[in-house]
Structure formats: structure tokens, C-alpha cells
Design a protein around this motif. Structure first.
Motif, PDB file in Angstrom:
ATOM      1  N   ALA A 173      -0.449  -1.001   7.541  1.00 57.05           N
ATOM      2  CA  ALA A 173       0.080  -0.036   6.574  1.00 57.05           C
ATOM      3  C   ALA A 173      -0.938   1.057   6.283  1.00 57.05           C
ATOM      4  N   TYR A 201       3.428   5.121   5.088  1.00 56.79           N
ATOM      5  CA  TYR A 201       4.225   5.036   3.855  1.00 56.79           C
ATOM      6  C   TYR A 201       4.052   6.329   3.064  1.00 56.79           C
ATOM      7  N   ARG A 202       4.837   6.448   2.015  1.00 54.87           N
ATOM      8  CA  ARG A 202       4.690   7.606   1.122  1.00 54.87           C
ATOM      9  C   ARG A 202       3.757   7.227  -0.036  1.00 54.87           C
ATOM     10  N   PRO A 206       3.144   2.045  -2.251  1.00 58.92           N
ATOM     11  CA  PRO A 206       4.143   1.369  -1.416  1.00 58.92           C
ATOM     12  C   PRO A 206       3.526   0.638  -0.224  1.00 58.92           C
ATOM     13  N   ALA A 207       2.468   1.223   0.366  1.00 58.85           N
ATOM     14  CA  ALA A 207       1.807   0.583   1.504  1.00 58.85           C
ATOM     15  C   ALA A 207       1.195  -0.746   1.075  1.00 58.85           C
ATOM     16  N   ASP A 210       3.832  -3.590   0.419  1.00 52.26           N
ATOM     17  CA  ASP A 210       4.343  -4.252   1.616  1.00 52.26           C
ATOM     18  C   ASP A 210       3.281  -5.123   2.278  1.00 52.26           C
TER      19      ASP A 210
END
Length: 342
Positions: A173, A201-202, A206-207, A210
Motif C-alpha cells: 500500500a 490509495y487516496r 486509507p492505505a 487496508d
């Protein structure tokens, strides 16, 4: 010859004009004093200073900025108001600094991303560093590479062996295309001859979410934001980019000691301060001296250590050259992985 005598009314009027002119001159001189003090650095600062952080609250840049701000309050004797202006990968906040009055009362946090990557990643950021004056490189932070426990590896050698044995099966990520995280994983692949799938990712949030959930198996991150998840056992560190092993990760080797100096240097993030171009040199010098002193205060150093950061001991005169050097390196890396400005 007749003697000319002054008209009393004209004399009085002339005197009044003279006094008025003197008064105006005195007022103008007084009004010019603050500007003169600012130009010479004398009397600076005499009001609160705004410290713009070009990222959201809670991230590594924000954490470092608030620690530095506490030290600056002591060394400058003025309130330091932290102002988070996030957006566009740090471009919006950096623009706000560049557009501010060059009077020393608006200072910006500068990072590897904002000064050496964004100008080649975002069209609107092209030339932005030229509108800023580097003041000081204050803090360095290691990057740490972490895997989810489900991957079943805990060491550098074990990870590399698994990645080579299963090309394309391990995903990593990163906070976005062209970000420092992207450069770290792309350079890892290139150097170690692995084929980690890079998943953009944005944003870092978020990265990380996950990575914690095991949706991706790998993530490089800066130590301050990574440590809580390492301590909880939710992510396992296997290598770090640092000049020496972090006291918090004494059993995790550095790329440097493993013989990968390029990966090591790429992974060491720095955090500094900049001001708008044309800020008077005496003010820049005053800020530089106060900022360096601030990061070396015992209480500030202690707080930096608690988040895995270190006060920089570099020759501050070399800061502009460092920015120029890393800009060329990162521009070449972006071109190599095919990321174009947007």
C-alpha cells in the motif's frame, strides 16, 4: 529704499504650515519604524507567528510541527499558531506559504514531498519551491517497512525470499501515485529484484487501514504514525531506513547495514521550515537560529524521541543544496516509473 515688513497673518500661516509638515514627517517616520525593524530583524517577532502545516492533523508532519512549535514559543518568545491547510498532497498549504507576506509572520513546514516530489508530480506545483526561501532542516524520521502477520514472515531475508518465490502475489500500500511511499516500493522492487504489486490509495489513512486489515500485505510508513500499530502487534517491522537502528526497534536492521545505501537515504524523511521568497535575510537568520535552538532543547528532544524522530545536526547552509540534490533524484525516479505531472 522702503523697508519690507512681514505680514503677521502670513507669518503665522507659514509657521503653521511648517509645524504641520514636521508633524507629518514625524508620524511618517513612526509608521515606518515597524517596517524598518522588520527589514533589519530588530524587534522581530513582536506578534504571533503562523506555522502552516500542508497536511491534515495527526500525521507525521503535523506531529513534528506541533513539537517544533512548542520549542519555538520558548526561543522566539511569541505564540506559534499551527494552521493545518491540507489538500492536493501538500500543494495547497505550500501555496499558502508562498503567497503570504514576506515578513516572517507566516512560516511553513517543508517536507521531502512538498519540496522535492510535488513540483514534478503536480502541474500547479511546478516552480513552487522557487517562491520559497529554505530556513532550516530540523528533524529527520526513519521509514519502516511493515507486513501483516498473515504473511508469515518477520525478517528482511524471509520477506525478500518470499517475494522472489511468489512474484506479483505480495501487494504493498502507498498513499498515492508518485508519493514518497510509491518511490520507496518501486525502488525496493528495482533494487531487490522483487515484483511487489504497488497499490495506490487516496492518502495514507486509507492505505494504512487496508494494511491493518490484511487487504494488502506490505506498507512502508514513517515511524511516528507506524509505531502504535507495531507496538500493538498488528503490523510487523522487518527493515528500516535510518542512519542507525531506532531505539524503539533495536532488532530491526537498517538498509544501510544491509548494504542498500540508496534505499536507506531515500527512506529518511526530513522536516524543515520555509518562508516566502524575499523575506528579509535578518529575519530568516533569526528564524533559523531560533528553530535550531528549539529542536535542541532537552524537552523538545525528548518529545521527538518518543515519536521516533531526531533533531537534525546538518549544516543549515547546506539545506538549499540538499533540496536541489534530492529534487533531481526524485525527478529521475518519477520518470523511471512513468509517473507524469497531472
Amino acid at each position: 529704499m522702503p523697508t519690507l515688513q512681514a505680514n503677521p497673518q502670513e507669518t503665522t500661516y507659514t509657521s503653521r504650515l511648517g509645524l504641520k509638515a514636521v508633524a507629518i514627517a514625524v508620524l511618517a517616520a513612526c509608521a515606518a519604524l515597524p517596517q524598518a525593524w522588520a527589514q533589519g530583524g530588530d524587534g522581530y517577532p513582536n506578534k504571533p507567528i503562523k506555522l502552516i502545516v500542508p497536511f491534515a492533523a495527526g500525521g507525521s508532519t503535523d506531529i513534528v510541527a506541533r513539537i517544533v512549535a512548542e520549542g519555538l514559543r520558548s526561543t522566539l518568545g511569541q505564540a506559534i499558531v499551527v494552521d493545518n491547510k491540507a489538500g492536493a498532497g501538500g500543494v495547497i498549504g505550500t501555496e499558502a506559504v508562498a503567497q503570504a507576506a514576506p515578513d516572517g509572520y507566516t512560516v511553513g513546514m517543508a517536507t521531502v514531498s512538498t519540496m522535492t516530489i510535488n513540483p514534478f508530480l503536480f502541474t500547479r506545483a511546478e516552480g513552487l519551491p522557487a517562491k520559497l526561501t529554505p530556513v532550516a532542516n530540523l528533524v529527520t524520521i526513519p521509514a519502516v517497512y511493515m507486513v501483516h502477520p498473515s504473511l508469515g514472515v518477520k525478517t528482511f531475508d524471509a520477506f525478500v525470499a518470499k517475494a522472489r518465490a511468489e512474484p506479483g502475489k505480495i501487494s504493498g500500500a502507498v498513499p498515492g501515485l508518485g508519493t514518497l511511499g510509491h518511490l520507496l516500493l518501486a525502488s525496493f522492487n528495482d533494487t531487490l529484484k522483487t515484483e511487489i504489486q504497488i497499490v495506490p490509495y487516496r492518502g495514507a489513512g486509507p492505505a494504512l487501514n487496508d494494511a491493518l486489515a490484511g487487504q494488502v500485505q506490505l506498507m512502508p510508513d514513517q515511524l511516528p504514525s507506524a509505531m502504535p500499530h507495531i507496538k500493538s502487534g498488528k503490523l510487523i517491522p522487518f527493515v528500516q531506513a535510518s542512519d542507525g537502528r531506532s531505539p524503539d526497534l533495536p532488532n530491526v536492521p537498517t538498509f544501510k547495514e544491509l548494504g542498500y545505501e540508496g534505499l536507506n537515504q531515500l527512506g529518511i524523511s526530513w522536516f524543515g521550515i520555509v518562508v516566502p521568497k524575499n523575506t528579509p535575510a535578518p529575519i530568516v537568520k533569526r528564524l533559523q537560529e531560533a528553530a535550531v535552538k528549539a529542536t535542541h532543547l532537552p524537552e523538545v528532544q525528548q518529545r521527538l524521541k518518543t515519536v521516533g524522530a531526531n533533531a537534525s545536526d546538518m549544516d543549515q547552509g547546506q539545506f538549499p543544496a540538499q533540496i536541489a540534490r534530492e529534487s533531481q533524484r526524485n525527478k529521475a525516479l518519477l520518470e523511471k516509473i512513468g509517473v507524469k505531472p497531472e
